[in-house]
Design an enzyme around this catalytic site. Sequence first.
Site, PDB file in Angstrom:
ATOM      1  N   ASN A  46       0.839  -1.194   0.000  1.00 16.89           N
ATOM      2  CA  ASN A  46       0.000   0.000   0.000  1.00 16.89           C
ATOM      3  C   ASN A  46       0.877   1.248   0.000  1.00 16.89           C
ATOM      4  O   ASN A  46       1.955   1.278   0.603  1.00 16.89           O
ATOM      5  CB  ASN A  46      -1.030   0.007   1.134  1.00 16.89           C
ATOM      6  N   ILE A  47       0.382   2.256  -0.711  1.00 19.27           N
ATOM      7  CA  ILE A  47       1.129   3.508  -0.892  1.00 19.27           C
ATOM      8  C   ILE A  47       0.174   4.646  -0.566  1.00 19.27           C
ATOM      9  O   ILE A  47      -0.776   4.902  -1.312  1.00 19.27           O
ATOM     10  CB  ILE A  47       1.645   3.622  -2.349  1.00 19.27           C
ATOM     11  N   GLU A  48       0.400   5.279   0.570  1.00 21.03           N
ATOM     12  CA  GLU A  48      -0.529   6.321   1.036  1.00 21.03           C
ATOM     13  C   GLU A  48      -0.144   7.692   0.491  1.00 21.03           C
ATOM     14  O   GLU A  48       0.906   7.860  -0.143  1.00 21.03           O
ATOM     15  CB  GLU A  48      -0.572   6.299   2.570  1.00 21.03           C
ATOM     16  N   CYS A  57      -4.099   0.663  -2.476  1.00 12.46           N
ATOM     17  CA  CYS A  57      -3.940  -0.564  -1.682  1.00 12.46           C
ATOM     18  C   CYS A  57      -2.889  -1.490  -2.300  1.00 12.46           C
ATOM     19  O   CYS A  57      -2.610  -1.431  -3.503  1.00 12.46           O
ATOM     20  CB  CYS A  57      -5.261  -1.326  -1.626  1.00 12.46           C
ATOM     21  N   GLU A  59      -3.104  -4.649  -2.980  1.00 13.08           N
ATOM     22  CA  GLU A  59      -3.645  -5.539  -4.008  1.00 13.08           C
ATOM     23  C   GLU A  59      -3.720  -4.833  -5.356  1.00 13.08           C
ATOM     24  O   GLU A  59      -3.373  -5.384  -6.399  1.00 13.08           O
ATOM     25  CB  GLU A  59      -5.060  -6.005  -3.633  1.00 13.08           C
ATOM     26  N   CYS A  95     -10.162  -4.940   0.515  1.00 10.87           N
ATOM     27  CA  CYS A  95     -11.275  -3.986   0.582  1.00 10.87           C
ATOM     28  C   CYS A  95     -12.172  -4.143  -0.640  1.00 10.87           C
ATOM     29  O   CYS A  95     -11.817  -4.806  -1.626  1.00 10.87           O
ATOM     30  CB  CYS A  95     -10.745  -2.563   0.692  1.00 10.87           C
ATOM     31  N   CYS A  98     -10.691  -3.062  -4.080  1.00 10.56           N
ATOM     32  CA  CYS A  98      -9.755  -4.057  -4.633  1.00 10.56           C
ATOM     33  C   CYS A  98     -10.504  -5.271  -5.166  1.00 10.56           C
ATOM     34  O   CYS A  98     -10.133  -5.826  -6.205  1.00 10.56           O
ATOM     35  CB  CYS A  98      -8.728  -4.464  -3.586  1.00 10.56           C
TER      36      CYS A  98
HETATM   37  N1  THU Z   1      -5.287  -1.345   2.586  1.00 15.43           N
HETATM   38  C1  THU Z   1      -4.754  -2.185   1.648  1.00 15.43           C
HETATM   39  O1  THU Z   1      -3.611  -2.002   1.209  1.00 15.43           O
HETATM   40  N2  THU Z   1      -5.519  -3.210   1.204  1.00 15.43           N
HETATM   41  C2  THU Z   1      -6.796  -3.451   1.606  1.00 15.43           C
HETATM   42  O2  THU Z   1      -7.467  -4.282   1.023  1.00 15.43           O
HETATM   43  C3  THU Z   1      -7.332  -2.742   2.765  1.00 15.43           C
HETATM   44  C4  THU Z   1      -6.617  -1.493   3.135  1.00 15.43           C
HETATM   45  C5  THU Z   1      -4.480  -0.209   3.063  1.00 15.43           C
HETATM   46  C6  THU Z   1      -5.004   1.140   2.667  1.00 15.43           C
HETATM   47  C7  THU Z   1      -4.393   2.026   3.720  1.00 15.43           C
HETATM   48  O3  THU Z   1      -3.090   2.381   3.308  1.00 15.43           O
HETATM   49  C8  THU Z   1      -4.289   1.125   4.942  1.00 15.43           C
HETATM   50  O4  THU Z   1      -4.419  -0.200   4.468  1.00 15.43           O
HETATM   51  C9  THU Z   1      -5.344   1.391   5.995  1.00 15.43           C
HETATM   52  O5  THU Z   1      -6.610   1.363   5.456  1.00 15.43           O
END
Ligand code: THU
Length: 141
Positions: A46-48, A57, A59, A95, A98
């Site tokens: 994941n890359i915020e 996310c 995935e 999520c 995804c």
């Molecule tokens: N996140 C994912 O990378 N995959 C998911 O399916 C659920 C959430 C990440 C998004 C965010 O960076 C962190 O988890 C918290 O929600």
Amino acid sequence: MIDKEIIEKIIREAIKARDYAYVPYSHFMVGAALLTKDGRIYTGCNIENAAYGPTNCAERTAFFKAVSEGERSFRAIAVVGGPEGQTISGYAAPCGVCRQVMAEFCRPESFDIIVAKSADDYYVKTLRELLPENFGPGNLI
Ligand code: THU
């Protein structure tokens, strides 16, 4: 059914990919490893983003890497997630966004989602189980 050895291998790849998560806001690190039907593996984390919305996310990172390199046929994805600085102690299922991206490229009955804590603690569900009655490419024909 997918081989146990392959499942364990992609879980280990997802755990490694999780180390690259960029998570200054949530501090929740996710890793994914996407297996193609040909046996290739594309990883993602994941890359915020400071604006929150552009966050990607793990995935989707893996899917977009793969599709952008010409892949279209996918067999399974392994996903691991948990708070930064801790060993993974819970399951982190994909999520809804995804799952929808998966539905664009995968047959729901034959694409496996492996939700893992470790290479010997995981469960497997099909995309159909995690996203029943989805809207997909077939609706637009
Ligand atoms: N996140 C994912 O990378 N995959 C998911 O399916 C659920 C959430 C990440 C998004 C965010 O960076 C962190 O988890 C918290 O929600």
